[in-house]
Design an enzyme around this catalytic site. Structure first.
Site, PDB file in Angstrom:
ATOM      1  N   ASP A   1       0.851  -1.185   0.000  1.00  0.00           N
ATOM      2  CA  ASP A   1       0.000   0.000   0.000  1.00  0.00           C
ATOM      3  C   ASP A   1       0.896   1.248   0.000  1.00  0.00           C
ATOM      4  O   ASP A   1       2.104   1.177   0.241  1.00  0.00           O
ATOM      5  CB  ASP A   1      -0.960  -0.023   1.204  1.00  0.00           C
TER       6      ASP A   1
ATOM      7  N   GLU B   1     -10.289   7.006   4.626  1.00  0.00           N
ATOM      8  CA  GLU B   1      -9.232   6.445   5.476  1.00  0.00           C
ATOM      9  C   GLU B   1      -9.261   7.060   6.887  1.00  0.00           C
ATOM     10  O   GLU B   1     -10.327   7.348   7.408  1.00  0.00           O
ATOM     11  CB  GLU B   1      -7.881   6.601   4.789  1.00  0.00           C
TER      12      GLU B   1
END
Ligand code: BGC
Ligand code: BGC
Length: 643
Positions: free
Chosen positions: A314, A504
């Protein structure tokens, strides 16, 4: 004197190794063994292509820069294998870039890559998490939490197909979706990216999503899907983004792993590592960051589950592994990362990684394994596409409208109120009623989704616009804060309340906060106060990325609808609010909760025993008996929740 402690140390070390091996076995054996399915012809092409690459080119294949940080010439010079655009990353940093402009940049990257490595195409990945959400003009579907409420695998597969078509139209090949998180604590800012709290549901819908996205890959229609974020991203303590997930090996496999088994059944070719850490709550062992976890990435995913595709890290995720920086992390590669997402710092990353291989800190066999995986994936799909680079190819409004219709969950209803008559006069209140940003949530045009306005969604229909189309503009009045109108002049009030979009960690409900919507958005409560109990029934819709504590708001409403973040097709909302004019049957509410709906401001857990509504809850709107009891409203509306 000196011998005794060293003997003890030795014995201790031996014991620890034995215990470690037993723990390791338990982790691996919690998962079903799968056998690899190899295609001999493909493997031969992979080996042949691998032989053509120098070490530097191999590392180039493993490197994934962001499109804003690399030019086509650099793709050629460094033999780059893949690129991505982040949330809010567009060609030329232009949010209005057309599909043709996306396609043109993709073709430039591709031509450069094929000059550097003939026969080995470049892949471009993007977060197409609810449609092709970074591209202006693309239909945005409801987020996964809403699709979870539909429980409709065929719908999810169709959305995968439509998303793949949109991604291909812009010249891209790879969707960083679906998220397979099985969320345990709804404070997590990514709750809406999850299909739900039930592992079996996540497995079923995750599998359908991968099937839809990847269908027709070989002829340039489908795209690569990504099972993310491996593993237990949704299990973090207190729902803290990128936090620590305590789980036994069995929970890891059976709860958090369920979606991966479905994705593997669908033939998923890429998996993204999670930013989170894992602590084995049975063995009390802290395994640390997933990006450095060899046992789970290599031992479980690649060996036990026979995953032959690639693992991508990621965004700068390698930098969180102890001893690493964002541009230097042999430990992550040795643990099993094959493609490294290094959006900005890719040049030093390549230099550092080449050096680490030359010095033997990364075995060349590991590099070859990573590159074989990358080549296998690349040679499994067509790099070019028959899909035209048009705005139309980005759109599937009828499908999205159906998804909206199927996903709304009716939590409260006075019998007979819905559907409204096609001749009803309605007052619409709440600024979100006219906001495609609020309707779409995070990961919409931009990363956070809140720095946009309606002009960024030229394809979209707000609820307000949809009601005007449906009822006729003269029968719809809009009063954003509800202060300028008298509800008595209308047959009904439609109030739209909303969370401000987030993505997020920015969406985490912090431990000092709670789930009470009115505390975080007092202006919404004020709007409702102005119209409630003033002579017209109030139908409230809540746009949110998670269930919230809304007892006070539901008590001031005659109908209350969890509308999630429905995306660009507001007509799907109007379909359930207003009866069809043409005598067709009203579809009714078929959406049912995929998370429990809290009855208190501190009910964070997806396993809450006494929620307002449990998983599976929701009304159809056809019930004839009302539940007239008001919901309890605690004296302290904003308590400090227990840790
Ligand atoms: C997110 C991923 C996403 C990636 C690329 C990360 O911050 O966690 O889900 O795919 O960025 O945008
Ligand atoms: C996100 C990207 C985003 C970036 C912005 C990352 O964590 O995943 O998609 O564009 O942050 O800084």
């Amino acid at each position: 004197m000196t011998r005794k402690p060293s003997l003890l140390l030795l014995a201790g070390a031996l014991l620890a190794t034995a215990a470690g091996a037993a723990d390791t076995d338990a982790v691996v054996q919690a998962w079903p063994a799968r056998r690899p399915l190899r295609d001999a012809a493909l493997e031969a092409r992979v080996e042949a292509a691998l032989k053509t690459l120098s070490l530097r080119q191999k590392i180039g294949q493993m490197t994934q820069p962001e499109i804003g940080a690399i030019t086509p010439d650099e793709v050629r010079e460094y033999a780059i294998g893949t690129v991505l655009n982040g949330g809010g990353g567009w060609p030329g940093q232009d949010r209005a870039a057309t599909p043709a402009q996306w396609r043109a940049l993709s073709e430039q990257f591709q031509a450069a890559a094929l000059q550097a490595t003939p026969g080995i195409p470049l892949l471009w990945g993007t977060d197409a998490v609810h449609g092709h959400n970074n591209v202006r003009g693309a239909t945005l579907f409801p987020h996964n939490i809403a699709l979870g409420a539909t429980r409709d695998a065929d719908l999810v597969r169709d959305i995968g197909r439509a998303t793949a078509r949109a991604v291909r139209a812009s010249g891209l090949h790879w969707a960083f979706a679906p998220t397979l998180a099985v969320v345990q604590d709804i404070r997590w800012g990514r709750t809406y990216e999850s299909f739900g709290a039930d592992p079996a549901l996540v497995k079923r819908l995750g599998q359908a999503s991968v099937e839809g996205l990847q269908e027709g890959m070989k002829d340039g229609r489908g795209v690569l899907a990504t099972a993310k974020h491996y593993i237990a991203d949704g299990g973090t303590r207190r729902g803290i983004d990128q936090g620590v997930s305590p789980a036994t090996p069995a929970e890891l496999a059976q709860v958090h792993g369920a979606g991966y088994l479905g994705a593997l059944d669908a033939g998923v070719l890429t998996v993204m590592a999670s930013f989170s850490s894992w602590t084995d709550s049975a063995g009390h062992v802290e395994h640390g960051k997933m990006h450095g976890n060899r046992l789970l990435m290599t031992g479980v995913l690649k060996d036990r589950l026979a995953f032959d595709g690639l693992i991508v890290s990621d965004w700068d995720g390698i930098g969180q592994v102890p001893g690493c920086t964002v541009d230097d992390c042999p430990a992550a590669i040795n643990a099993g990362i094959d493609v490294v997402m290094v959006p900005l710092h890719w040049k030093p990353f390549i230099a550092n990684t080449v050096k680490a291989v030359e010095q033997g800190r990364i075995p060349i066999a590991r590099v070859d394994d990573a590159v074989r995986r990358i080549l296998r994936v690349k040679l499994s799909l067509a790099a070019t596409t028959p899909v035209p680079a048009t705005v139309e190819a980005l759109q599937a409004p009828e499908l999205a409208r159906r998804a909206v219709r199927e996903s709304l969950v009716l939590l409260k209803h006075s019998p007979g109120l819905l559907p409204l008559k096609p001749t009803a006069r309605v007052l619409v209140v709440g600024p979100a009623a006219d906001s495609l940003a609020h309707q779409s949530g995070g990961w919409s045009v931009t990363w956070q989704g809140r720095d946009t306005s309606n002009v960024d969604y030229p394809q979209g229909t707000t609820l307000l616009a949809a009601l005007r189309q449906r009822l006729g503009a003269t029968r719809v009045s809009y009063d954003a804060d509800g202060s300028q109108s008298d509800p008595k002049d209308f047959d009904a009030v439609i109030a739209v309340l909303a969370e401000t979009p987030y993505a997020e960690g920015e969406g985490d409900v912090r431990i000092t906060e709670n789930l009470r919507h009115s505390r975080r958005h007092p202006q919404d409560e004020a709007v409702l106060q102005r119209v409630s109990g003033r002579g017209a029934p109030v139908v409230t819709l809540l746009y949110s990325g998670r269930p919230l504590y809304v007892n006070d708001l539901a008590n001031r409403s005659d109908a209350f609808i969890a509308a999630w973040q429905p995306g660009t097709e507001g007509a799907g909302l109007a379909d359930l609010l207003v009866a069809p004019a043409d005598g067709k049957p009203w579809p009714g509410f078929t959406g049912r909760l995929s998370f429990p709906w809290p009855a208190g401001p501190c009910q964070f857990s997806a396993r809450e025993a006494r929620p307002w509504w449990p998983v599976g809850g929701g009304l159809s709107g056809r019930e004839t008996r009302a539940d007239a009891r008001p919901l309890p409203e605690p004296a302290d509306p904003a308590p400090i929740c227990p840790l």
